[in-house]
Design a protein around this motif. Structure first.
Motif, PDB file in Angstrom:
ATOM      1  N   UNK A   1      18.023  -2.834 -32.169  1.00 26.10           N
ATOM      2  CA  UNK A   1      18.688  -3.803 -33.032  1.00 26.10           C
ATOM      3  C   UNK A   1      19.538  -4.771 -32.212  1.00 26.10           C
ATOM      4  N   UNK A   2      20.261  -4.224 -31.245  1.00 20.98           N
ATOM      5  CA  UNK A   2      21.091  -5.082 -30.399  1.00 20.98           C
ATOM      6  C   UNK A   2      20.232  -6.072 -29.626  1.00 20.98           C
ATOM      7  N   UNK A   3      19.107  -5.600 -29.108  1.00 25.20           N
ATOM      8  CA  UNK A   3      18.209  -6.488 -28.367  1.00 25.20           C
ATOM      9  C   UNK A   3      17.577  -7.502 -29.307  1.00 25.20           C
ATOM     10  N   UNK A   4      17.197  -7.061 -30.518  1.00 24.69           N
ATOM     11  CA  UNK A   4      16.557  -7.965 -31.479  1.00 24.69           C
ATOM     12  C   UNK A   4      17.483  -9.110 -31.875  1.00 24.69           C
ATOM     13  N   UNK A   5      18.782  -8.832 -31.988  1.00 27.89           N
ATOM     14  CA  UNK A   5      19.733  -9.889 -32.335  1.00 27.89           C
ATOM     15  C   UNK A   5      19.857 -10.922 -31.222  1.00 27.89           C
ATOM     16  N   UNK A   6      19.485 -10.545 -30.013  1.00 27.86           N
ATOM     17  CA  UNK A   6      19.512 -11.474 -28.884  1.00 27.86           C
ATOM     18  C   UNK A   6      18.148 -12.111 -28.619  1.00 27.86           C
ATOM     19  N   UNK A   7      17.197 -11.860 -29.517  1.00 27.19           N
ATOM     20  CA  UNK A   7      15.835 -12.371 -29.334  1.00 27.19           C
ATOM     21  C   UNK A   7      15.846 -13.901 -29.333  1.00 27.19           C
ATOM     22  N   UNK A   8      15.087 -14.550 -28.431  1.00 25.60           N
ATOM     23  CA  UNK A   8      15.086 -16.020 -28.363  1.00 25.60           C
ATOM     24  C   UNK A   8      14.641 -16.646 -29.678  1.00 25.60           C
ATOM     25  N   UNK A   9      15.169 -17.827 -29.949  1.00 25.05           N
ATOM     26  CA  UNK A   9      14.809 -18.546 -31.166  1.00 25.05           C
ATOM     27  C   UNK A   9      13.414 -19.150 -31.039  1.00 25.05           C
TER      28      UNK A   9
END
Length: 443
Positions: free
Chosen positions: A395-403
């Motif tokens: 989840x933490x990584x997904x929130x930082x996923x590029x736009x």
């Protein structure tokens, strides 16, 4: 084949003659490889009487990626891909055949096994760099999904056949494996063009420096770095059912016979999920939907294992392992295809070496860590708590996923860079092209 010839389908991908030969060669190689893994563990156990040595023979297949995978992948990028793959197949054919010789001592088996495994990184790196030259656009993503599903099917067939044949005569199983490598080499030689690396000049830099470029090119791209972190995190948690299947079955079974079929159910469930997941997701979702779903599937992969904390029966454990594999299959082909789209062509084999090394390290570390914890705590509780940690991390990584803006911009810049005539190879950029762009949208 152009990416704009219509929507990609499994039929359109399989209509490509070169891809069919490459996939067929991989099937023979995969089945033989898994068959040999099962047979070697039995052969070593018969000769030594040691379960630890038998397990070590299985673990040897991962060692080359840890001690030299990125370097071997960089070497593969210096030579024509078909020639590299054929040479690796012939080397593996010869060494596996030598292991099957009567009277081979244990130390000789281990040495030959290690030599066989050392041919895996350059073969896989060359194949990874070759495939984007065979298939382009969404056909590459579909081809990767088909390759992943086929590989899992080969794993099931290889382990089943290897275990059965090894119980009768493990040396015969090894000779069959040797033959499969020979068939793979022949198919690649006859059906695949001898393509060379693109996007680089003939002037090479020192090998270790080029190997380091594989790490830097990934780290300095926001999109590639995001993919790498998400893939490593997902593998760190998704491998647990397969890695702990034997111990998990022991906690559920009343006797050895019951533990055997329970272990088989747990181990097979994940590959079956991967097969069906790759086919269903590739069939039902468009290219854009698959790309947008990458972080979603990454979170769902460990989430599928969280119910383990309630100590469910073997059928639910198998269902969880199936769901875990299915979700992973929804993510990996799309992530792999996106990775290729933003990766400069001249770095394909090296970047693959870095990614594969990270995957191997993630899997090995996860199985080792959870296995150690299961010695002191209840195994279902360990798996459930481990998976909860996986959900939080992904989840933490997904929130930082590029736009979408960042992803599209990197894809477009990389297309222009790959279309440019190659000049003297330069080191990778020290800052991401997208990260240095002001006003970029953040997702």
């Amino acid at each position: 084949m152009s990416a704009d010839e219509g929507p990609a389908t499994f039929r359109s991908v399989l209509a490509h003659r070169e891809y069919r030969y490459l996939l067929s060669a991989n099937v023979f190689s995969w089945i033989g490889d898994y068959l040999a893994r099962a047979a070697v563990t039995v052969l070593v156990l018969h000769h030594s009487g040691s379960v630890a040595l038998s397990a070590a023979s299985f673990a040897l297949s991962y060692l080359p990626w840890l001690v030299g995978g990125p370097v071997l992948a960089a070497i593969a990028e210096r030579m024509p891909f078909r020639s590299t793959m054929v040479a690796c197949d012939l080397i593996r054919m010869l060494l596996i055949g030598l292991i099957a010789l009567p009277g081979m001592p244990i130390w000789g088996m281990f040495a030959l096994l290690f030599g066989t495994a050392m041919a895996n990184p350059p073969f896989q790196a060359a194949r990874s760099a070759l495939l984007p030259q065979v298939l382009v656009g969404d056909r590459l993503v579909i081809g990767l999904a088909l390759q992943q599903s086929t590989g899992q099917a080969a794993q099931i067939v290889g382990f089943a056949a290897g275990s059965t044949l090894a119980g009768i005569d493990p040396r015969t199983a090894l000779m069959v494996n040797s033959v499969t490598f020979g068939i793979s080499a022949l198919l690649i030689r006859l059906g695949v063009h001898d393509r060379r690396p693109v996007g680089i000049s003939q002037t090479r830099r020192p090998l270790l420096r080029e190997t380091g470029d594989g790490f830097r090119i990934i780290w300095h791209s926001r999109v590639m770095r995001g993919i790498a972190v998400l893939v490593f995190a997902t593998m760190f948690f998704g491998v647990v059912p397969e890695g702990l299947a034997a111990g998990w079955a022991q906690t559920l079974a009343d006797d050895r016979a019951e533990a055997g079929w329970m272990q088989a159910m747990i181990m097979i469930a994940s590959p079956v999920g991967i097969i069906l997941g790759g086919l269903v997701v590739g069939r039902l979702l468009s290219a854009e939907q698959r790309r947008r779903s990458i972080p979603v599937f990454a979170v769902l992969t460990p989430l599928a294992l969280v119910p383990a904390i309630f100590a469910p029966p073997v059928y639910l454990v198998s269902l969880m392992a199936f769901a875990c594999g299915f979700m992973g299959a929804g993510m990996f082909p799309a992530a792999n295809g996106l990775f290729v789209e933003v990766l400069p062509a001249g770095y394909r084999a090296r970047a693959f070496g870095v990614m594969q090394t990270g995957v191997q390290v993630s899997q090995g570390a996860a199985v080792l860590a959870t296995g150690v914890m299961a010695e002191r705590f209840s195994l279902p509780v360990v798996v459930g708590a481990w998976s909860i940690g996986g959900v939080l991390l992904t989840l933490a990584v997904a929130f930082r996923w590029p736009s979408n803006t960042e992803i599209s911009q990197e894809i477009e810049e990389n297309r222009r860079a790959n279309a440019s005539p190659p000049g003297p190879e330069a080191p990778p950029p020290q800052t991401s092209r997208v990260e240095s762009t002001k006003g970029a949208e953040h997702g």
